[in-house]
Design a protein around this motif. Sequence first.
Motif, PDB file in Angstrom:
ATOM      1  N   PHE A  96      20.720 -28.374   9.093  1.00 25.46           N
ATOM      2  CA  PHE A  96      21.229 -27.149   8.464  1.00 25.46           C
ATOM      3  C   PHE A  96      20.943 -25.929   9.346  1.00 25.46           C
ATOM      4  CE2 PHE A  96      17.912 -24.326   6.652  1.00 25.46           C
ATOM      5  CZ  PHE A  96      16.764 -25.083   6.836  1.00 25.46           C
ATOM      6  N   VAL A  97      21.766 -24.924   9.188  1.00 28.42           N
ATOM      7  CA  VAL A  97      21.584 -23.661   9.924  1.00 28.42           C
ATOM      8  C   VAL A  97      21.482 -22.535   8.915  1.00 28.42           C
ATOM      9  CG1 VAL A  97      22.581 -22.028  11.571  1.00 28.42           C
ATOM     10  CG2 VAL A  97      22.921 -24.487  11.901  1.00 28.42           C
ATOM     11  N   ARG A  98      20.432 -21.736   9.057  1.00 28.57           N
ATOM     12  CA  ARG A  98      20.274 -20.542   8.228  1.00 28.57           C
ATOM     13  C   ARG A  98      19.964 -19.387   9.173  1.00 28.57           C
ATOM     14  NH1 ARG A  98      21.313 -16.633   5.562  1.00 28.57           N
ATOM     15  NH2 ARG A  98      20.128 -15.882   3.788  1.00 28.57           N
ATOM     16  N   SER A  99      20.924 -18.508   9.344  1.00 33.37           N
ATOM     17  CA  SER A  99      20.740 -17.373  10.245  1.00 33.37           C
ATOM     18  C   SER A  99      21.144 -16.094   9.546  1.00 33.37           C
ATOM     19  CB  SER A  99      21.581 -17.554  11.511  1.00 33.37           C
ATOM     20  OG  SER A  99      21.036 -18.590  12.301  1.00 33.37           O
ATOM     21  N   HIS A 100      20.371 -15.046   9.773  1.00 33.39           N
ATOM     22  CA  HIS A 100      20.672 -13.749   9.163  1.00 33.39           C
ATOM     23  C   HIS A 100      21.445 -12.845  10.112  1.00 33.39           C
ATOM     24  CE1 HIS A 100      18.248 -14.223   5.494  1.00 33.39           C
ATOM     25  NE2 HIS A 100      17.501 -15.010   6.239  1.00 33.39           N
ATOM     26  N   LEU A 160      12.118 -28.973   7.625  1.00 32.67           N
ATOM     27  CA  LEU A 160      12.327 -27.529   7.533  1.00 32.67           C
ATOM     28  C   LEU A 160      13.170 -27.315   6.279  1.00 32.67           C
ATOM     29  CD1 LEU A 160      11.618 -25.137   9.431  1.00 32.67           C
ATOM     30  CD2 LEU A 160      13.938 -25.283  10.299  1.00 32.67           C
ATOM     31  N   CYS A 175      14.783 -24.275   3.639  1.00 31.75           N
ATOM     32  CA  CYS A 175      14.984 -22.860   3.331  1.00 31.75           C
ATOM     33  C   CYS A 175      14.514 -22.585   1.897  1.00 31.75           C
ATOM     34  CB  CYS A 175      16.456 -22.508   3.483  1.00 31.75           C
ATOM     35  SG  CYS A 175      16.736 -20.752   3.262  1.00 31.75           S
ATOM     36  N   ASP A 234      17.158 -12.116  18.090  1.00 32.06           N
ATOM     37  CA  ASP A 234      18.479 -11.895  17.503  1.00 32.06           C
ATOM     38  C   ASP A 234      18.539 -10.476  16.938  1.00 32.06           C
ATOM     39  OD1 ASP A 234      16.531 -12.682  15.666  1.00 32.06           O
ATOM     40  OD2 ASP A 234      17.909 -13.730  14.343  1.00 32.06           O
ATOM     41  N   TYR A 255      14.974 -10.144  13.694  1.00 31.17           N
ATOM     42  CA  TYR A 255      14.412 -10.938  12.588  1.00 31.17           C
ATOM     43  C   TYR A 255      12.916 -11.137  12.839  1.00 31.17           C
ATOM     44  CZ  TYR A 255      13.653 -14.682   9.248  1.00 31.17           C
ATOM     45  OH  TYR A 255      13.180 -15.432   8.208  1.00 31.17           O
ATOM     46  N   HIS A 285      19.716 -23.221  16.744  1.00 32.36           N
ATOM     47  CA  HIS A 285      18.391 -23.545  16.201  1.00 32.36           C
ATOM     48  C   HIS A 285      17.256 -22.865  16.972  1.00 32.36           C
ATOM     49  CE1 HIS A 285      19.997 -26.192  13.188  1.00 32.36           C
ATOM     50  NE2 HIS A 285      20.728 -26.799  14.103  1.00 32.36           N
ATOM     51  N   ARG A 323      11.305 -21.653  19.529  1.00 28.44           N
ATOM     52  CA  ARG A 323      11.168 -21.222  18.139  1.00 28.44           C
ATOM     53  C   ARG A 323       9.790 -21.605  17.611  1.00 28.44           C
ATOM     54  NH1 ARG A 323      14.885 -24.117  13.957  1.00 28.44           N
ATOM     55  NH2 ARG A 323      13.823 -22.611  12.637  1.00 28.44           N
ATOM     56  N   GLY A 357      11.228 -22.171   5.541  1.00 29.46           N
ATOM     57  CA  GLY A 357      11.850 -22.087   6.865  1.00 29.46           C
ATOM     58  C   GLY A 357      11.852 -20.684   7.438  1.00 29.46           C
ATOM     59  N   SER A 407       9.628 -19.884  10.322  1.00 27.20           N
ATOM     60  CA  SER A 407       9.827 -20.606  11.585  1.00 27.20           C
ATOM     61  C   SER A 407      10.840 -19.834  12.422  1.00 27.20           C
ATOM     62  CB  SER A 407      10.304 -22.038  11.301  1.00 27.20           C
ATOM     63  OG  SER A 407       9.257 -22.804  10.748  1.00 27.20           O
ATOM     64  N   LYS A 417      13.260 -18.273  14.934  1.00 26.92           N
ATOM     65  CA  LYS A 417      14.054 -18.810  16.055  1.00 26.92           C
ATOM     66  C   LYS A 417      14.162 -17.759  17.154  1.00 26.92           C
ATOM     67  CE  LYS A 417      17.609 -19.863  13.098  1.00 26.92           C
ATOM     68  NZ  LYS A 417      18.839 -20.518  12.606  1.00 26.92           N
ATOM     69  N   TRP A 418      14.580 -18.178  18.338  1.00 32.27           N
ATOM     70  CA  TRP A 418      14.741 -17.273  19.504  1.00 32.27           C
ATOM     71  C   TRP A 418      13.498 -16.388  19.613  1.00 32.27           C
ATOM     72  CZ3 TRP A 418      18.542 -16.815  15.404  1.00 32.27           C
ATOM     73  CH2 TRP A 418      19.558 -17.759  15.516  1.00 32.27           C
ATOM     74  N   TYR A 441      12.168 -12.982   0.616  1.00 38.10           N
ATOM     75  CA  TYR A 441      11.222 -14.104   0.567  1.00 38.10           C
ATOM     76  C   TYR A 441       9.917 -13.764  -0.145  1.00 38.10           C
ATOM     77  CZ  TYR A 441      14.699 -15.925   3.715  1.00 38.10           C
ATOM     78  OH  TYR A 441      15.895 -16.321   4.244  1.00 38.10           O
TER      79      TYR A 441
HETATM   80  N1  MTE Z   1      14.733 -16.814  12.998  1.00 35.94           N
HETATM   81  C1  MTE Z   1      15.517 -15.833  13.431  1.00 35.94           C
HETATM   82  N2  MTE Z   1      15.228 -15.243  14.608  1.00 35.94           N
HETATM   83  N3  MTE Z   1      16.595 -15.388  12.719  1.00 35.94           N
HETATM   84  C2  MTE Z   1      16.903 -15.952  11.491  1.00 35.94           C
HETATM   85  O1  MTE Z   1      17.889 -15.546  10.870  1.00 35.94           O
HETATM   86  N4  MTE Z   1      16.275 -17.608   9.788  1.00 35.94           N
HETATM   87  C3  MTE Z   1      15.095 -18.218   9.180  1.00 35.94           C
HETATM   88  C4  MTE Z   1      14.357 -19.098  10.179  1.00 35.94           C
HETATM   89  N5  MTE Z   1      14.180 -18.426  11.424  1.00 35.94           N
HETATM   90  C5  MTE Z   1      16.075 -17.001  11.005  1.00 35.94           C
HETATM   91  C6  MTE Z   1      14.990 -17.418  11.817  1.00 35.94           C
HETATM   92  C7  MTE Z   1      15.381 -19.004   7.999  1.00 35.94           C
HETATM   93  S1  MTE Z   1      15.629 -18.121   6.568  1.00 35.94           S
HETATM   94  C8  MTE Z   1      15.354 -20.363   8.010  1.00 35.94           C
HETATM   95  S2  MTE Z   1      15.494 -21.244   6.573  1.00 35.94           S
HETATM   96  C9  MTE Z   1      15.211 -21.127   9.244  1.00 35.94           C
HETATM   97  O2  MTE Z   1      15.122 -20.260  10.389  1.00 35.94           O
HETATM   98  C10 MTE Z   1      16.379 -22.052   9.442  1.00 35.94           C
HETATM   99  O3  MTE Z   1      16.269 -22.726  10.669  1.00 35.94           O
HETATM  100  P1  MTE Z   1      17.516 -23.564  11.198  1.00 35.94           P
HETATM  101  O4  MTE Z   1      18.716 -22.666  11.239  1.00 35.94           O
HETATM  102  O5  MTE Z   1      17.128 -24.099  12.536  1.00 35.94           O
HETATM  103  O6  MTE Z   1      17.711 -24.686  10.204  1.00 35.94           O
END
Ligand code: MTE
Length: 358
Positions: A37-41, A83, A85, A145, A156, A183, A188, A196, A199, A201-202, A222
């Motif tokens: 799954f991918v969750r990105s803001h 992982l 969300c 990001d 983020y 991801h 990350r 999640g 955790s 990313k980037w 959250y």
């Molecule tokens: N890290 C960054 N830099 N930007 C994001 O939007 N989303 C977070 C987290 N890390 C996010 C982030 C959320 S809410 C979740 S649930 C997980 O990354 C999802 O990781 P995935 O997309 O690898 O599944």
Amino acid sequence: MIGKHPAFTAYLSDPLNGGVPLVELGAHPLTPNDRFFVRSHGDIPMLSPSAYRLRVDGRVRVHLELSLPALAALPQHELTAVLQCAGNRRVELLALGDIPDEILWDTEGVSSAHWSGVRLSDVLALAGIDLPRFETGHIAFEGLDTIQKDDQTFPYGGSIPLDKAGDVLLATHMNGDPLPPEHGFPLRALVPGWIGARSVKWLGRISVQDTPSDNYYQTRAYRHFAPYDRKETADWSAAPMLGELPVNSLITAPAANASLPAGEITVQGLAWGGHPVERVDLSTDGGATWGSTQLAPADGRWNWRRWSARLHLPAGDYELTARAWDSAANTQPDQLAVVWNWKGYMNNACHRVRIQVG
Ligand code: MTE
């Protein structure tokens, strides 16, 4: 650019948010990268590996700027971890009340992978931080990001208390391959057993500080509200910041509304949480009576556990209900009303699947 499987469906394409249906999730011991799954803001930043640096600062003895080769020179470690969300299974909560401005995730917001990289504690040691010597404090993570929200642009971020830092991996690889862009390539955080959102990313920056991150996603999202709180009256500073995951489980087969011939039926599922899962119970009558399931052996401390049960079912309508228990004897609430909150976080009520047999 994004190599996702045809079964991957997106709730949103910009920013990318989506996952695969339960049947796909249950079909693999670990979720293949193209189904994860991918969750990105915000956007997916395309980062140059040669220009990439991880900044480490704050309450450290030595400020660091680490390149990817410098990270690769540290001891390499592996971690198999789920992982999830915090908003996973939000759509079920809608039956009990509106959840404004949120993605209505069904069960796609959870996956598990084999991660590899370096320990956060090894990076902190390079910066002169010896984890056990700190009693209080927080590790703040910041991504590379760009989030655009309410006319503001910011990265983020999120944080964890220092006493969780020992579990954290800074991952460069996912299921043996370099992290895919969506991801978190090239690095990350992976905070096992926690929502999640922590955790990051980037990952571009790690700060050791006295207080939690002041990033929007730590202070204004959250957080855990009560069923009687509402958006209009929400007190963000009073609601606890979400961290550890509650015990949870899913029925991955049979599929909802499946019609099956009477006789032997195999029910399969997944169970996980912040504590090790010890048992999963199964009901065929919506939770009036319960029986046992077989748990596959644990694959490390942080992976989900697969479970299954063989049932002999005569013709009829059934409501399969799963209920996992963890090592602290926590279990899943029977009723959605217990967990409903206006942000739709942390739904770990018993998962239910109706089937017809005969
Ligand atoms: N890290 C960054 N830099 N930007 C994001 O939007 N989303 C977070 C987290 N890390 C996010 C982030 C959320 S809410 C979740 S649930 C997980 O990354 C999802 O990781 P995935 O997309 O690898 O599944």
